[in-house]
Design a protein around this motif. Structure first.
Motif, PDB file in Angstrom:
ATOM      1  N   LEU A 183      48.680  33.117  24.469  1.00  0.00           N
ATOM      2  CA  LEU A 183      47.955  32.064  25.182  1.00  0.00           C
ATOM      3  C   LEU A 183      48.432  30.677  24.763  1.00  0.00           C
ATOM      4  O   LEU A 183      48.586  29.772  25.592  1.00  0.00           O
ATOM      5  CB  LEU A 183      46.447  32.208  24.945  1.00  0.00           C
ATOM      6  N   LEU A 184      48.661  30.506  23.467  1.00  0.00           N
ATOM      7  CA  LEU A 184      49.169  29.214  22.989  1.00  0.00           C
ATOM      8  C   LEU A 184      50.561  28.941  23.547  1.00  0.00           C
ATOM      9  O   LEU A 184      50.881  27.803  23.912  1.00  0.00           O
ATOM     10  CB  LEU A 184      49.204  29.195  21.465  1.00  0.00           C
ATOM     11  N   ALA A 185      51.407  29.986  23.585  1.00  0.00           N
ATOM     12  CA  ALA A 185      52.747  29.817  24.148  1.00  0.00           C
ATOM     13  C   ALA A 185      52.657  29.420  25.616  1.00  0.00           C
ATOM     14  O   ALA A 185      53.398  28.543  26.087  1.00  0.00           O
ATOM     15  CB  ALA A 185      53.546  31.112  23.993  1.00  0.00           C
ATOM     16  N   ALA A 186      51.733  30.055  26.357  1.00  0.00           N
ATOM     17  CA  ALA A 186      51.560  29.707  27.767  1.00  0.00           C
ATOM     18  C   ALA A 186      51.057  28.275  27.922  1.00  0.00           C
ATOM     19  O   ALA A 186      51.494  27.538  28.816  1.00  0.00           O
ATOM     20  CB  ALA A 186      50.577  30.681  28.416  1.00  0.00           C
ATOM     21  N   HIS A 187      50.156  27.865  27.044  1.00  0.00           N
ATOM     22  CA  HIS A 187      49.622  26.496  27.074  1.00  0.00           C
ATOM     23  C   HIS A 187      50.738  25.479  26.835  1.00  0.00           C
ATOM     24  O   HIS A 187      50.865  24.480  27.548  1.00  0.00           O
ATOM     25  CB  HIS A 187      48.523  26.356  26.024  1.00  0.00           C
ATOM     26  N   ASP A 188      51.555  25.747  25.796  1.00  0.00           N
ATOM     27  CA  ASP A 188      52.664  24.834  25.491  1.00  0.00           C
ATOM     28  C   ASP A 188      53.666  24.800  26.643  1.00  0.00           C
ATOM     29  O   ASP A 188      54.211  23.740  26.986  1.00  0.00           O
ATOM     30  CB  ASP A 188      53.368  25.278  24.201  1.00  0.00           C
ATOM     31  N   GLY A 189      53.925  25.992  27.241  1.00  0.00           N
ATOM     32  CA  GLY A 189      54.848  26.043  28.367  1.00  0.00           C
ATOM     33  C   GLY A 189      54.331  25.267  29.562  1.00  0.00           C
ATOM     34  O   GLY A 189      55.096  24.591  30.256  1.00  0.00           O
ATOM     35  N   LEU A 190      53.020  25.349  29.799  1.00  0.00           N
ATOM     36  CA  LEU A 190      52.416  24.613  30.910  1.00  0.00           C
ATOM     37  C   LEU A 190      52.559  23.106  30.706  1.00  0.00           C
ATOM     38  O   LEU A 190      52.899  22.364  31.638  1.00  0.00           O
ATOM     39  CB  LEU A 190      50.938  24.989  31.034  1.00  0.00           C
ATOM     40  N   GLN A 191      52.338  22.653  29.477  1.00  0.00           N
ATOM     41  CA  GLN A 191      52.479  21.223  29.194  1.00  0.00           C
ATOM     42  C   GLN A 191      53.927  20.767  29.377  1.00  0.00           C
ATOM     43  O   GLN A 191      54.176  19.697  29.954  1.00  0.00           O
ATOM     44  CB  GLN A 191      51.991  20.927  27.770  1.00  0.00           C
ATOM     45  N   ALA A 192      54.866  21.579  28.884  1.00  0.00           N
ATOM     46  CA  ALA A 192      56.282  21.228  29.032  1.00  0.00           C
ATOM     47  C   ALA A 192      56.681  21.229  30.504  1.00  0.00           C
ATOM     48  O   ALA A 192      57.448  20.378  30.960  1.00  0.00           O
ATOM     49  CB  ALA A 192      57.153  22.209  28.240  1.00  0.00           C
ATOM     50  N   GLU A 193      56.143  22.193  31.253  1.00  0.00           N
ATOM     51  CA  GLU A 193      56.447  22.285  32.684  1.00  0.00           C
ATOM     52  C   GLU A 193      55.953  21.044  33.418  1.00  0.00           C
ATOM     53  O   GLU A 193      56.636  20.479  34.279  1.00  0.00           O
ATOM     54  CB  GLU A 193      55.789  23.538  33.261  1.00  0.00           C
ATOM     55  N   ALA A 194      54.732  20.613  33.081  1.00  0.00           N
ATOM     56  CA  ALA A 194      54.167  19.418  33.724  1.00  0.00           C
ATOM     57  C   ALA A 194      55.012  18.193  33.414  1.00  0.00           C
ATOM     58  O   ALA A 194      55.263  17.344  34.282  1.00  0.00           O
ATOM     59  CB  ALA A 194      52.736  19.206  33.247  1.00  0.00           C
ATOM     60  N   ALA A 195      55.480  18.094  32.166  1.00  0.00           N
ATOM     61  CA  ALA A 195      56.319  16.958  31.778  1.00  0.00           C
ATOM     62  C   ALA A 195      57.639  16.969  32.549  1.00  0.00           C
ATOM     63  O   ALA A 195      58.117  15.929  33.012  1.00  0.00           O
ATOM     64  CB  ALA A 195      56.581  16.984  30.272  1.00  0.00           C
ATOM     65  N   LEU A 196      58.234  18.175  32.703  1.00  0.00           N
ATOM     66  CA  LEU A 196      59.497  18.273  33.424  1.00  0.00           C
ATOM     67  C   LEU A 196      59.334  17.911  34.898  1.00  0.00           C
ATOM     68  O   LEU A 196      60.242  17.343  35.513  1.00  0.00           O
ATOM     69  CB  LEU A 196      60.053  19.700  33.294  1.00  0.00           C
ATOM     70  N   CYS A 197      58.160  18.227  35.458  1.00  0.00           N
ATOM     71  CA  CYS A 197      57.890  17.841  36.857  1.00  0.00           C
ATOM     72  C   CYS A 197      57.886  16.325  37.020  1.00  0.00           C
ATOM     73  O   CYS A 197      58.145  15.808  38.107  1.00  0.00           O
ATOM     74  CB  CYS A 197      56.553  18.422  37.309  1.00  0.00           C
ATOM     75  N   LYS A 198      57.586  15.631  35.933  1.00  0.00           N
ATOM     76  CA  LYS A 198      57.587  14.165  35.951  1.00  0.00           C
ATOM     77  C   LYS A 198      58.917  13.591  35.476  1.00  0.00           C
ATOM     78  O   LYS A 198      59.040  12.388  35.244  1.00  0.00           O
ATOM     79  CB  LYS A 198      56.444  13.633  35.081  1.00  0.00           C
ATOM     80  N   GLY A 199      59.902  14.484  35.296  1.00  0.00           N
ATOM     81  CA  GLY A 199      61.225  14.025  34.881  1.00  0.00           C
ATOM     82  C   GLY A 199      61.373  13.815  33.389  1.00  0.00           C
ATOM     83  O   GLY A 199      62.354  13.234  32.938  1.00  0.00           O
ATOM     84  N   GLN A 200      60.401  14.306  32.601  1.00  0.00           N
ATOM     85  CA  GLN A 200      60.445  14.140  31.154  1.00  0.00           C
ATOM     86  C   GLN A 200      60.837  15.454  30.490  1.00  0.00           C
ATOM     87  O   GLN A 200      60.272  16.497  30.804  1.00  0.00           O
ATOM     88  CB  GLN A 200      59.072  13.705  30.628  1.00  0.00           C
ATOM     89  N   VAL A 201      61.808  15.423  29.599  1.00  0.00           N
ATOM     90  CA  VAL A 201      62.172  16.601  28.819  1.00  0.00           C
ATOM     91  C   VAL A 201      61.576  16.402  27.427  1.00  0.00           C
ATOM     92  O   VAL A 201      62.158  15.754  26.560  1.00  0.00           O
ATOM     93  CB  VAL A 201      63.702  16.790  28.744  1.00  0.00           C
ATOM     94  N   VAL A 202      60.372  16.941  27.252  1.00  0.00           N
ATOM     95  CA  VAL A 202      59.640  16.783  25.996  1.00  0.00           C
ATOM     96  C   VAL A 202      59.137  18.153  25.564  1.00  0.00           C
ATOM     97  O   VAL A 202      59.286  19.145  26.271  1.00  0.00           O
ATOM     98  CB  VAL A 202      58.454  15.808  26.163  1.00  0.00           C
TER      99      VAL A 202
END
Length: 296
Positions: free
Chosen positions: A69-88
């Motif tokens: 679940l934590l891995a999915a949470h972190d992946g979701l946050q990274a995915e949202a950032a990438l949608c905004k053009g941020q590689v974080v």
């Protein structure tokens, strides 16, 4: 239930100590205890074995779900950032010990391209890496391909592991440009602990050559073997091209003729959707890095 409760539970599993877990999570110990008790009540399970101090955790399957679940949470946050053009976020990379790959070449390439990205590099077995990548707990992994189900992953084939004798020139002088297995009987050697993949290959190679090496040092830690080499306790059979000789200006590594680990090595990424966009982007970068490296 919230993500923080799962983080507290995993921190307690990692530290095995209430105070250390609380410090790692930047909260007070009473708060950590209260939040974990709340999680236990919600699940209707006793997760912590309590005495006068922390005695252990029950429910490995619960912990596995918490990590997923934590891995999915972190992946979701990274995915949202990438949608905004941020590689974080954090790139989690697993790697088998002692392969002929210097992971810092790849990571350095990424740091120059994505300055806001952070990195965690874990030393793991091939089976652990495959499991971590499959569960989205690792974005990428470098492992022996004959030890995993390759149909589950996208793969970048990496060079086979070739070996040489790592030594410190302050303690050992080698005049040869290339060594044979027979030459190694002249040197005290350090090895990884028995049972590890690399050690098993070493034993098979010496046996095939019909020689008995002089083993004077053994450890389950590559770092400690390197310390032993630096201090002159021993030399060590180590992979070529993984950056070890660059750690000390007195280190040299002399190739050993016909000393290869035949098991293929590769960088793997989960094939089944959802695939992290961060993993996909870094996998694409890895194709460029290792394609250029193979051409060189």
């Amino acid at each position: 239930m919230d993500i923080k409760q799962l983080k507290y539970l995993i921190a307690l599993d990692e530290t095995r100590h209430f105070g250390k877990a609380a410090s790692q999570c930047n909260i007070t110990q009473p708060t950590l205890s209260m939040r974990i008790r709340s999680l236990e009540e919600e699940l209707g399970l006793v997760l912590i074995v309590r005495g006068q101090r922390f005695e252990g955790l029950e429910g490995e399957r619960i912990l596995a779900w918490a990590r997923a679940l934590l891995a999915a949470h972190d992946g979701l946050q990274a995915e949202a950032a990438l949608c905004k053009g941020q590689v974080v976020g954090e790139l989690r990379l697993g790697m088998v010990p002692l392969a002929s790959v210097d992971p810092m070449i790849f990571i350095r390439h990424l740091t120059q391209k994505y300055p806001e990205l952070t990195y965690s590099l874990y030393s793991m077995s091939s089976a652990q890496i495959a499991d971590g990548v499959s569960r989205n707990q690792l974005e990428l992994g470098i492992c022996y391909l004959n030890s995993i189900d390759t149909s589950l992953f996208d793969i970048i084939q990496l060079p086979k592991t070739k070996m040489g004798l790592l030594h410190d020139v302050r303690h050992f002088q080698l005049g040869q440009a290339t060594l044979t297995w027979q030459d190694l009987t002249d040197f005290p050697l350090g090895f990884l602990t028995k049972g590890m993949h690399y050690r098993a290959h070493m034993e098979a190679s010496f046996k095939a050559a019909g020689i008995e090496p002089t083993s004077v040092f053994e450890s389950d830690s590559t770092f400690q073997i390197i310390q032993a080499v630096q201090s002159g306790v021993c030399c060590a059979v180590m992979p070529l091209n993984n950056g070890l000789e660059a750690l000390n200006s007195n280190f040299r590594i002399v190739p050993i003729a016909d000393a290869n680990i035949e098991a293929p090595v590769g960088l793997i990424m989960r094939r089944q959707k959802p695939v992290s966009s961060l993993a996909l982007r870094c996998f694409t970068d890895a194709q460029e890095v290792y394609h250029a490296s193979n051409e060189a």
